[in-house]
Design an enzyme around this catalytic site. Structure first.
Site, PDB file in Angstrom:
ATOM      1  N   ASP A   1      31.049  71.037  72.709  1.00  0.00           N
ATOM      2  CA  ASP A   1      30.522  69.779  73.243  1.00  0.00           C
ATOM      3  C   ASP A   1      30.263  69.963  74.725  1.00  0.00           C
ATOM      4  OD1 ASP A   1      30.470  66.721  72.064  1.00  0.00           O
ATOM      5  OD2 ASP A   1      30.658  66.781  74.251  1.00  0.00           O
TER       6      ASP A   1
ATOM      7  N   GLU B   1      25.940  64.172  55.652  1.00  0.00           N
ATOM      8  CA  GLU B   1      27.348  63.785  55.583  1.00  0.00           C
ATOM      9  C   GLU B   1      27.420  62.322  55.176  1.00  0.00           C
ATOM     10  OE1 GLU B   1      30.282  65.600  56.169  1.00  0.00           O
ATOM     11  OE2 GLU B   1      30.852  63.717  55.225  1.00  0.00           O
TER      12      GLU B   1
ATOM     13  N   GLU C   1      33.776  55.690  58.037  1.00  0.00           N
ATOM     14  CA  GLU C   1      34.809  55.552  59.056  1.00  0.00           C
ATOM     15  C   GLU C   1      36.030  54.904  58.399  1.00  0.00           C
ATOM     16  OE1 GLU C   1      33.602  53.883  62.762  1.00  0.00           O
ATOM     17  OE2 GLU C   1      31.707  54.982  62.741  1.00  0.00           O
TER      18      GLU C   1
ATOM     19  N   ASN D   1      22.209  55.077  52.428  1.00  0.00           N
ATOM     20  CA  ASN D   1      22.551  53.981  53.328  1.00  0.00           C
ATOM     21  C   ASN D   1      21.672  52.758  53.086  1.00  0.00           C
ATOM     22  OD1 ASN D   1      24.686  55.231  54.483  1.00  0.00           O
ATOM     23  ND2 ASN D   1      23.690  55.746  56.418  1.00  0.00           N
TER      24      ASN D   1
ATOM     25  N   GLY E   1      27.710  46.236  59.800  1.00  0.00           N
ATOM     26  CA  GLY E   1      27.482  46.638  61.188  1.00  0.00           C
ATOM     27  C   GLY E   1      27.836  48.102  61.297  1.00  0.00           C
TER      28      GLY E   1
ATOM     29  N   CYS F   1      26.135  53.307  61.760  1.00  0.00           N
ATOM     30  CA  CYS F   1      25.282  53.978  60.765  1.00  0.00           C
ATOM     31  C   CYS F   1      24.308  53.044  60.075  1.00  0.00           C
ATOM     32  CB  CYS F   1      26.150  54.688  59.739  1.00  0.00           C
ATOM     33  SG  CYS F   1      27.031  56.087  60.435  1.00  0.00           S
TER      34      CYS F   1
ATOM     35  N   ARG G   1      30.294  49.422  67.559  1.00  0.00           N
ATOM     36  CA  ARG G   1      28.834  49.519  67.592  1.00  0.00           C
ATOM     37  C   ARG G   1      28.233  48.531  66.594  1.00  0.00           C
ATOM     38  NH1 ARG G   1      27.917  55.722  66.578  1.00  0.00           N
ATOM     39  NH2 ARG G   1      29.851  55.411  65.451  1.00  0.00           N
TER      40      ARG G   1
END
Ligand code: UDX
Length: 451
Positions: free
Chosen positions: A34, A153, A157, A213, A262, A265, A335
């Site tokens: 990173d 993937e 969460e 999704n 929400g 993603c 988010r």
């Protein structure tokens, strides 16, 4: 490329940390990369910069076994890895609906010129269809022995560790049998555990994530559209969801009506999917997803209207307690959080809003510093005229009407996640309202509940 494969994971965000720790626990040597040096230090010290049950333990086990470590150095990554996983974020573009691919491009641009031996680069980030094909050309131009595959993937969460170690399916977009073999080798353990393996084209693999999704968001918005109809026609969406879900062709998952979806993603992936389809001249095919988005956002406005109603038509100066800031329980992610959006709308309507969340307060304070927060549930509810349950944390669903009744000034509850049993609340004198349940249905339930 054979024997013990060494892996790099590029990007130490949510996806990257989970994947690095997960692959280390599957027995591979992993180097996480990173550009944020502070984050790299933190991870090397075994500290997780995010909230995810079980992940810190998994990371520490990998660090302790010497299987995983983190660096900021791309040259080190290029020298180390046989397989490089792209795990950078693809957020919504500022001021637009498309995905911002700058992190993915920066990562490939940093890695590609350093590659000097055959390797496999595997994209895991969620990208618009067509991205992988372009990146593959860029890579093979920089290093003829470098091949690209796409491996979306699907982790959730709050369930990230289980979803990584025991996924229900592994999708790989490949352009050669060799790439497929490498990926089968990497995922041998979950495959032996029963995960389905689907090898397909790069484009189908990219679409798999967007389509999954989109389907999940559509299912949620479908039941929330039914909630709107129930509110006007006198139905009860909870019963309706149970009836629909009992049909095995429909299934009960993702039919929990309420404040809607929400997170980092679903909202942005749906918008990026629509934007990409329009770019491809296929906008009509996904036009319905605009409505899915609109239904989802309408639930937030409806929750605010319901609060206004319970407050007697004027929210100016009215103390309101908001329970929940995370976009869902089990996460500290705020988010596109429906809960924080509602808190913001109510504040704009003049209410004195206090927000409490068991895990997401720090992130919420950073994201929306203009809102007021309390460190405990009791402090947030103290003297409230209306309480809104906006994220169904166990701490909230375990609340009893009498305990909360002793703290608030007025017994008004809006259960925007359909997470409480209405009967005891009504019996304890609460004005209990839920999304998707018409007021007269609620009144009927009250009558039925009375002896
Ligand atoms: C989602 C996908 O599930 C996952 O496969 C993908 O990899 C990333 O996006 P996540 O964002 O972690 O995962 O959350 P998810 O559990 O899907 O929930 C999304 C939102 O939908 C939450 O805000 C949740 O509260 C809401 N939701 C979920 C409902 O409103 N009703 C439901 O029935 C289910």
């Amino acid at each position: 490329m054979s024997g013990e494969l060494r892996l790099t994971v590029l990007g130490a965000g949510y996806l990257g940390i989970t994947h690095a720790a997960g692959m280390a626990s599957l027995g591979f040597d992993v180097l996480g990369v990173d550009t944020d040096a502070a984050r790299v230090d933190q991870l090397n010290a075994g500290h997780l910069p995010i909230y995810e049950p079980g992940l810190e333990e998994l990371l520490r086990a990998g660090l302790g076994a010497g299987r995983v470590r983190f660096t900021t150095s791309y040259p080190e990554a290029a020298a180390f890895g046989d397989v490089h996983f792209i795990c950078t974020g693809t957020p919504q573009q500022l001021g637009g609906n498309r995905a911002d691919l700058s992190q993915v491009h920066a990562c490939v641009a940093a890695l590609a010129p350093l590659l000097d031996r055959p390797c496999l680069v595997v994209g895991k980030s969620t990208v618009p269809v067509g991205t992988a094909r372009r990146l593959a050309a860029e890579l093979s131009q920089a290093c003829p022995g470098a091949e690209l595959a796409w491996n979306p993937e699907f982790l959730r969460e709050g369930n990230a560790v289980a979803d990584t170690l025991a996924p229900d399916r592994i999708v790989v977009g490949v352009t050669s049998g060799r790439a497929e073999q490498v990926l089968r080798q990497l995922y041998a353990r979950p495959l032996a555990g029963g995960a389905a393996f689907i090898a397909t084209s790069l484009e189908t693999a990219e679409l798999a994530k967007a389509a999954a999704n989109a389907f999940l968001a559509t299912k949620i918005s479908f039941i929330n559209a039914m909630a709107e109809i129930c509110e006007t026609a006198g139905g009860d969406v909870r019963d309706l969801a149970q009836i629909l879900g009992a049909d095995p062709r429909i299934g009960p998952a993702f039919l929990r009506a309420g404040l809607g979806y929400g997170g980092g993603c679903l909202p942005k992936d749906i918008r990026a999917f629509v934007a990409r389809a329009e770019q491809l001249g296929a906008g009509a095919s996904l036009a319905f997803l605009r409505e899915v988005d609109a239904i989802n956002l309408r639930r937030r406005a409806r929750t605010a209207d319901l609060t206004l109603e319970l407050a007697g038509g004027n929210l100016t100066g009215v103390p309101v307690c908001v329970l929940g800031a995370a976009f869902k329980p089990g996460s500290d992610d705020v988010r596109d959080s429906p809960a924080l959006d509602v808190a913001q709308i109510l504040t704009g309507m003049g209410a004195r809003v206090t927000v409490y969340d068991p895990a997401a307060l720090d992130n919420a304070r950073r994201a929306r510093p203009e809102l007021s927060y309390a460190p405990t549930l009791a402090a947030a509810a103290q003297g409230a005229h209306v309480v809104l349950l906006l994220t169904e944390w166990p701490e909230f669903t375990a609340l009893t009407p009498d305990r909360l009744g002793g703290i608030v000034a007025r017994r008004n509850m809006i259960d925007a996640r359909n997470a409480l049993d209405p009967v005891p609340w009504r019996e304890a004198g609460w004005e209990y309202r839920a999304l998707g349940v018409a007021e007269d249905t609620a009144a009927r339930a009250r009558l039925d509940a009375s002896p």
